[in-house]
Design a protein around this motif. Structure first.
Motif, PDB file in Angstrom:
ATOM      1  N   SER A  65       0.820  -1.206   0.000  1.00 18.24           N
ATOM      2  CA  SER A  65       0.000   0.000   0.000  1.00 18.24           C
ATOM      3  C   SER A  65       0.855   1.257   0.000  1.00 18.24           C
ATOM      4  O   SER A  65       2.043   1.240   0.325  1.00 18.24           O
ATOM      5  CB  SER A  65      -0.919   0.017   1.227  1.00 18.24           C
ATOM      6  N   ARG A  66       0.204   2.367  -0.334  1.00 18.98           N
ATOM      7  CA  ARG A  66       0.804   3.687  -0.276  1.00 18.98           C
ATOM      8  C   ARG A  66      -0.185   4.616   0.434  1.00 18.98           C
ATOM      9  O   ARG A  66      -1.370   4.645   0.109  1.00 18.98           O
ATOM     10  CB  ARG A  66       1.085   4.247  -1.678  1.00 18.98           C
ATOM     11  N   ILE A  67       0.313   5.378   1.399  1.00 17.47           N
ATOM     12  CA  ILE A  67      -0.492   6.398   2.072  1.00 17.47           C
ATOM     13  C   ILE A  67       0.277   7.701   1.949  1.00 17.47           C
ATOM     14  O   ILE A  67       1.250   7.928   2.674  1.00 17.47           O
ATOM     15  CB  ILE A  67      -0.756   6.050   3.542  1.00 17.47           C
ATOM     16  N   GLY A  68      -0.131   8.535   0.998  1.00 23.58           N
ATOM     17  CA  GLY A  68       0.638   9.744   0.739  1.00 23.58           C
ATOM     18  C   GLY A  68       2.038   9.384   0.277  1.00 23.58           C
ATOM     19  O   GLY A  68       2.236   8.644  -0.682  1.00 23.58           O
ATOM     20  N   LYS A  69       3.053   9.862   1.006  1.00 28.65           N
ATOM     21  CA  LYS A  69       4.448   9.569   0.678  1.00 28.65           C
ATOM     22  C   LYS A  69       4.928   8.258   1.296  1.00 28.65           C
ATOM     23  O   LYS A  69       6.059   7.836   1.052  1.00 28.65           O
ATOM     24  CB  LYS A  69       5.344  10.712   1.172  1.00 28.65           C
ATOM     25  N   SER A  70       4.082   7.651   2.099  1.00 32.13           N
ATOM     26  CA  SER A  70       4.497   6.455   2.833  1.00 32.13           C
ATOM     27  C   SER A  70       4.110   5.188   2.084  1.00 32.13           C
ATOM     28  O   SER A  70       3.109   5.145   1.364  1.00 32.13           O
ATOM     29  CB  SER A  70       3.843   6.439   4.220  1.00 32.13           C
ATOM     30  N   ASP A  71       4.931   4.149   2.294  1.00 29.54           N
ATOM     31  CA  ASP A  71       4.594   2.832   1.755  1.00 29.54           C
ATOM     32  C   ASP A  71       4.596   1.830   2.902  1.00 29.54           C
ATOM     33  O   ASP A  71       5.366   1.953   3.855  1.00 29.54           O
ATOM     34  CB  ASP A  71       5.594   2.409   0.675  1.00 29.54           C
ATOM     35  N   ILE A  72       3.706   0.853   2.820  1.00 28.76           N
ATOM     36  CA  ILE A  72       3.604  -0.187   3.846  1.00 28.76           C
ATOM     37  C   ILE A  72       3.460  -1.534   3.146  1.00 28.76           C
ATOM     38  O   ILE A  72       2.599  -1.698   2.268  1.00 28.76           O
ATOM     39  CB  ILE A  72       2.404   0.039   4.779  1.00 28.76           C
ATOM     40  N   GLN A  73       4.304  -2.479   3.536  1.00 29.65           N
ATOM     41  CA  GLN A  73       4.175  -3.861   3.073  1.00 29.65           C
ATOM     42  C   GLN A  73       3.927  -4.743   4.297  1.00 29.65           C
ATOM     43  O   GLN A  73       4.600  -4.586   5.320  1.00 29.65           O
ATOM     44  CB  GLN A  73       5.437  -4.333   2.335  1.00 29.65           C
ATOM     45  N   LEU A  74       2.962  -5.645   4.163  1.00 26.29           N
ATOM     46  CA  LEU A  74       2.560  -6.462   5.306  1.00 26.29           C
ATOM     47  C   LEU A  74       2.300  -7.884   4.844  1.00 26.29           C
ATOM     48  O   LEU A  74       1.640  -8.105   3.824  1.00 26.29           O
ATOM     49  CB  LEU A  74       1.291  -5.864   5.926  1.00 26.29           C
ATOM     50  N   LYS A  75       2.843  -8.832   5.608  1.00 23.82           N
ATOM     51  CA  LYS A  75       2.586 -10.246   5.347  1.00 23.82           C
ATOM     52  C   LYS A  75       2.414 -10.956   6.678  1.00 23.82           C
ATOM     53  O   LYS A  75       3.077 -10.609   7.663  1.00 23.82           O
ATOM     54  CB  LYS A  75       3.731 -10.888   4.566  1.00 23.82           C
ATOM     55  N   GLY A  76       1.523 -11.953   6.700  1.00 25.44           N
ATOM     56  CA  GLY A  76       1.353 -12.694   7.942  1.00 25.44           C
ATOM     57  C   GLY A  76       0.022 -13.406   8.009  1.00 25.44           C
ATOM     58  O   GLY A  76      -0.632 -13.654   6.987  1.00 25.44           O
ATOM     59  N   LYS A  77      -0.407 -13.719   9.244  1.00 23.35           N
ATOM     60  CA  LYS A  77      -1.633 -14.476   9.468  1.00 23.35           C
ATOM     61  C   LYS A  77      -2.514 -13.769  10.496  1.00 23.35           C
ATOM     62  O   LYS A  77      -2.015 -13.205  11.469  1.00 23.35           O
ATOM     63  CB  LYS A  77      -1.312 -15.888   9.956  1.00 23.35           C
ATOM     64  N   ILE A  78      -3.826 -13.851  10.257  1.00 22.82           N
ATOM     65  CA  ILE A  78      -4.824 -13.344  11.192  1.00 22.82           C
ATOM     66  C   ILE A  78      -5.528 -14.557  11.794  1.00 22.82           C
ATOM     67  O   ILE A  78      -6.182 -15.317  11.079  1.00 22.82           O
ATOM     68  CB  ILE A  78      -5.833 -12.430  10.481  1.00 22.82           C
TER      69      ILE A  78
END
Length: 826
Positions: free
Chosen positions: A476-489
């Motif tokens: 994802s991208r939020i404005g200038k920020s990027d976030i990568q997420l992997k895992g389990k719920i």
């Protein structure tokens, strides 16, 4: 005749005076008796503003009015007003009251009143205020009914407000205004009652979700009332909820410990648009210009007895067939809306309730979406089954439903099926529960005027199993920020159905996280200021148990870049725990361990241990607005500091530390600091009349300190200030007051030209290279007061002068002795 008229006139005046005086004569006695009876009956603080009695206001009846009556609870409810009665008034027929068999009253009016009913999580209610005598009351039946009656023909309620807040059920029901008019012959065994009531501002929240918002309701009905058996049968009637109208058939009866009912409810309008009348008024503007087609069927029933935990048979059914809606200004429409949903309960325990959404279908621009859900035994061991499948194209949804200034795009493709009992999940018998499928989100974009930087999710993939949901991709991208997420719920089914804790284990990474874009700006002045960026409290949810292994290349906070952030973050029990969270910042590095808690969201708690190495002071001042406020001394400082400290305390609603709550200890280390244009040292330079101390260097030091309730105690430490040995110690109070001492050894030339002129005139001081001076620093951080204490220096001077005088006296005696010897031995 004239005498008779005088006598009659006198009697009339006397009776008139009695009518005016008597109510006031007995008023205090009645008032005190009413208060005493209330105090004996209820365990609450009851205040009565005023009691009015008048024979003239409704002659020949006695007018009675109570005003400003309040009922306030005790103990847990000491700050809650259970009820407030603005006015309660009626008129009593005195002749009927004197007869002893019945009292006739006029209209009974309750006006400008409010009730706040509250239930705690423990189940204790604030209306349980009736005092218990500890004795069982036995009612003896004589076999004969009392002939005493209170006869009235009308009851009015005006401007009545109600709030029901039940923490045990997580439910809140509120009515802003209720008006009621109830009339009929209440003295008869059987009669017709006319009811007209209107409720506005109705809201209903359950488990955090709002089901009614600013709704309105009205009821007009003619009831056939059997007042002897307390059975009420609906005759002509109409119930309206917003603009949707129902007809009611059947009857309701009152039992000793419950209610009996046999009711049917049917919608009077069947076109689909009238169903949208259930939408709260606040959203009614969104329905303007809406064209609809299709029909619906809505009915409900209740039959049986309601007693404590036993419920009557009841049910409701909603069916929508091939409906559509289209806004005239938009190109797309929502087509083929089909709903078949029903709730059924056969009577008895609530666990026998079944809920079935047999069909939920709609299409937007030929993209279909379908869903089903079935629930049985909701109170004990829910059996759930269903599916959701379809494509949601947000770009096309935007062209079918008005979204004002919201920009949204992207596509969700879902295909998920589930079936099984809740208990097998609790027992971890996952093979007995079926859950499979996936939800894929691509190219999602969401922006608003309030959040212009927006959210962009390039791709997110959720794969469902009974045990967990696998997040195999989230970019994802939020404005200038990027976030990568992997895992389990994990535990997502208990979380969804029972509100249990949601668990997760993730790897979180980012190349750039700009926290400034998430800061809440309060005013335009703040928005235009480059130096102040106020924060709002970041709440940690209590029902999350997450482990985040974090790796950020850069985090931007205020004007500072924090780099190479790595460590473990555990979110649990409304707390975020940091373990070995390391980072590079302020031209140095820091390792952090500790806890951030929001159990009380108005006062977040912190408990941190910090290991700081080589922070650049000047860089910190220009990068962090907080340093400018708390350490203005850093403005013109150069050098590096290291520190190891532990600190606990509270934060305010803008995430600033509350000074009086801070406690801790630690140490501060530095190899060298250069201080320029500092108020304290400017004052020292002025006191010594030596500008050298306006710009000084502080050599290597190791300082230990303790913080108690915001008061800082600096233990004595040695260093060199401007090349001169010094011992520094003192305190800074929680309100910013200073009390520091610098024991310094200053060269006499540093004491100023005036002092040195005096030194040249005093014998012996030329042999003293330096003096002991205690510099006292008081005042505040913003306005320090610096005064040199020369008491030690004076003693040093006195000793030097005495020594010099002793030396000179001895020398003169020796010279005189020599001269005398010379004379004697010539």
């Amino acid at each position: 005749m004239k005498k008779f008229l005088k006598i009659f006139g006198g009697i009339l005046v006397f009776l008139l005076a009695l009518l005016i005086i008597l109510p006031y004569f007995f008023k205090d006695q009645i008032f005190e008796r009413v208060k005493a009876e209330i105090d004996n009956a209820v365990d609450a603080k009851v205040e009565i503003g005023d009691l009015s009695l008048s024979m003239l206001k409704n002659f020949p009846n006695l007018y009675i009015e109570l005003q400003n009556v309040s009922v306030v609870g005790k103990n847990e409810f000491a700050s809650d007003t259970l009820a407030f009665v603005g006015r309660l008034y009626t008129a009593v027929d005195l002749s009927s009251a004197l007869s002893g068999s019945q009292i006739k009253v006029g209209t009974i009016v309750l006006a400008d009143s409010k009730v706040k009913a509250k239930v705690l999580e423990t189940g204790k209610a604030n209306w349980d205020i009736v005092k218990s005598t500890g004795e069982e009351v036995v009612v003896e039946e004589s076999g004969e009914a009392s002939d005493f009656k209170v006869i009235f023909d009308e009851v009015k309620i005006e401007n009545f407000g109600l709030l029901y807040d039940d923490a045990s059920m997580k439910a809140v029901f509120a009515v802003e205004d209720l008006d009621l008019n109830l009339s009929g012959d209440f003295s008869a065994k059987e009669t017709n009652l006319n009811v007209a009531t209107t409720l506005t501002g109705i809201s209903f929240d359950y488990e955090g979700a709002r089901y009614l918002n600013n709704a309105s309701m009205n009821l007009t009905a003619n009831l056939a009332a059997d007042l002897e058996n307390m059975i009420f049968k609906f005759m002509e009637n109409q119930l309206g909820i917003n603009d949707l109208h129902f007809g009611i058939d059947g009857q309701v009866g009152m039992l000793d410990n419950g209610y009996s009912m046999d009711l049917k409810l049917n919608a009077e309008k069947t076109d689909f648009k009238s169903l949208l009348a259930m939408v709260p008024d606040v959203f009614k503007s969104d329905l303007e210009g809406l064209e609809t087609s299709g029909e619906f069927e809505l009915n409900a029933f209740a039959k049986g007895e309601y007693k404590e935990e036993s419920y009557p048979a009841f049910g409701a059914k909603l069916k929508v067939d091939k409906a559509s809606l289209k806004y005239v200004d938009l190109p797309e429409s929502v087509q083929n809306i089909q709903i078949d949903a029903q709730v059924n309960h056969p009577g008895g325990e609530l666990d026998l309730l079944t809920t079935d959404v047999n069909k939920f279908h709609f299409e937007v621009a030929n993209n279909p979406f379908d869903a089903e859900i079935h629930v049985k035994n909701p109170m004990t061991d829910p059996l759930i089954s269903g599916f959701f499948k379809g494509i949601v194209d947000f770009e096309k949804i935007k062209h079918a439903i008005p979204m004002d200034s919201i920009n949204i795009a992207g596509m969700v493709n879902s295909d998920v099926v589930f079936k099984g009992r809740y208990s097998v999940i609790e027992n971890e018998e996952f093979e007995k529960f079926m859950a499979k499928g996936s939800v894929v989100l691509n190219d999602f974009v969401f922006t608003t005027p309030d959040f212009p930087q927006g959210v962009k999710i390039i791709k997110s993939v959720l794969d469902f199993t009974p045990r967990y949901i696998s997040l195999s991709s989230f970019d994802s991208r939020i404005g200038k920020s990027d976030i990568q997420l992997k895992g389990k719920i994990e535990n997502y089914i208990p979380y969804t159905m029972k509100g249990k804790v949601l668990k997760g284990n993730f790897n979180l990474s980012s190349k750039m996280m700009d926290l400034n874009e998430f800061m809440a700006e309060e005013t335009k002045e703040v928005e235009n200021s480059k130096d102040t960026l106020p924060l709002s409290v970041i709440e940690v949810p209590a029902n999350l148990d997450l482990r985040l292994s974090s790796n950020f290349n850069t985090i931007r906070f205020d004007k500072m870049d924090i780099e190479d952030v790595k460590g473990l973050i555990v979110v649990k029990n409304a707390s975020a725990k940091l373990t070995n969270l390391s980072m590079n910042l302020l031209k140095g590095n820091m390792t952090m361990n500790g806890m951030y808690k929001t159990i009380d969201v108005t006062k977040p708690e912190i408990d941190f241990g910090l290991d700081i190495n080589d922070f650049d002071i000047n860089n910190a001042y220009h990068s962090l607005s907080m340093i400018k406020k708390m350490m203005p001394i850093a403005m013109n400082c150069e050098g590096k500091v290291s520190s190891d400290m532990n600190i606990t305390g509270l934060l305010d609603t803008e995430m600033n530390p509350i000074p009086a709550s801070l406690n801790g200890k630690g140490a501060l280390h530095s190899r060298k600091i250069l201080i320029k244009e500092n108020k304290a040292f400017d004052a020292l330079a002025a006191a010594l009349k030596n500008d050298k101390y306006k710009r000084i260097s502080v050599s290597q030091f190791d300082m230990e300190f303790e913080i108690t309730n915001g008061n800082v105690v600096v233990k004595p430490f040695t260093t060199k200030i401007a090349g001169n040995p010094a011992t520094v110690y003192g305190t800074q109070s929680v309100d910013g007051k200073l009390d520091f001492t610098m024991d310094m050894k200053l060269p006499k030339e540093d004491l100023g030209g005036d002092i040195n002129k005096l030194f040249t005139q005093v014998p012996g001081l030329e042999n003293v290279p330096a003096f002991d001076v205690a510099v006292k620093i008081t005042g505040t951080v913003d306005n320090p007061i610096v005064k040199p204490d020369l008491s030690k220096a004076i003693k040093q001077a006195q000793k030097a002068i005495a020594k010099e005088l002793e030396r000179k006296t001895k020398k003169e005696l020796e010279k005189k002795g020599k001269d005398l010897l010379k004379k004697l031995f010539k």
